[in-house]
Design an enzyme around this catalytic site. Structure first.
Site, mmCIF file in Angstrom:
data_model
loop_
_atom_site.group_PDB
_atom_site.id
_atom_site.type_symbol
_atom_site.label_atom_id
_atom_site.label_comp_id
_atom_site.label_asym_id
_atom_site.label_seq_id
_atom_site.Cartn_x
_atom_site.Cartn_y
_atom_site.Cartn_z
ATOM 1 N N HIS A 1 0.845 -1.195 0.000
ATOM 2 C CA HIS A 1 0.000 0.000 0.000
ATOM 3 C C HIS A 1 0.881 1.245 0.000
ATOM 4 O O HIS A 1 2.061 1.193 0.344
ATOM 5 C CB HIS A 1 -0.995 0.000 1.169
ATOM 6 N N CYS A 2 0.297 2.358 -0.430
ATOM 7 C CA CYS A 2 0.996 3.642 -0.466
ATOM 8 C C CYS A 2 -0.006 4.729 -0.091
ATOM 9 O O CYS A 2 -0.946 4.473 0.637
ATOM 10 C CB CYS A 2 1.623 3.880 -1.839
ATOM 11 N N GLY A 3 0.174 5.928 -0.611
ATOM 12 C CA GLY A 3 -0.729 7.022 -0.286
ATOM 13 C C GLY A 3 -2.023 6.981 -1.062
ATOM 14 O O GLY A 3 -3.101 7.262 -0.530
ATOM 15 N N MET B 1 -3.524 4.882 1.508
ATOM 16 C CA MET B 1 -3.766 5.465 2.833
ATOM 17 C C MET B 1 -4.938 6.436 2.800
ATOM 18 O O MET B 1 -5.685 6.541 3.772
ATOM 19 C CB MET B 1 -2.483 6.166 3.321
#
Length: 124
Positions: A71-73, A100
């Site tokens: 996962h990332c932003g 996120m």
């Protein structure tokens, strides 16, 4: 969950509810591919950090017991890293769609930063 076949591999896009449920049951290894600064500011409890700029597929754990979910932003970097893992030989890999931002929009618990003190704090 959305799935896509890439060669002989399966690429999965999980939503935040699927990730939250699997994380709670300890069925996945959640890997955050954002920068260390982004991770320090806010992160999902239990997520490991492997910034995209230092990504090394050979350093990833095996998936015999738990699936790897990146996962990332926003979901852009995690999708790139997941596809790189597939290119490196992983045959089933996943990322969290929306990143996120989607996690916070769904009001899932995370560790944030208290802006008054600079200290980490749980946000439910």
């Amino acid at each position: 969950m959305k799935t896509e076949t890439v060669g002989t591999a399966t690429f999965e896009t999980w939503d935040v509810d699927e990730v939250a449920s699997a994380l709670e049951k300890r069925e996945i290894v959640l890997i955050d591919v954002r920068t260390p600064q982004e991770f320090m500011f806010e992160h999902i409890p239990g997520a490991l950090l492997m910034p995209m700029s230092f990504f090394d597929a050979q350093a990833l754990p095996g998936q015999s017991d738990k699936r790897i979910v990146f996962h990332c932003g926003s979901g852009v970097r995690s999708e790139k890293v997941a596809r790189a893992a597939i290119e490196a030989g992983f045959d089933r890999i996943a990322h969290m769609g929306g990143g996120m931002a989607a996690w916070k929009a769904a009001q899932k618990p995370h560790i944030g930063t208290n802006m008054a003190t600079g200290a980490p704090q749980r946000v439910d």
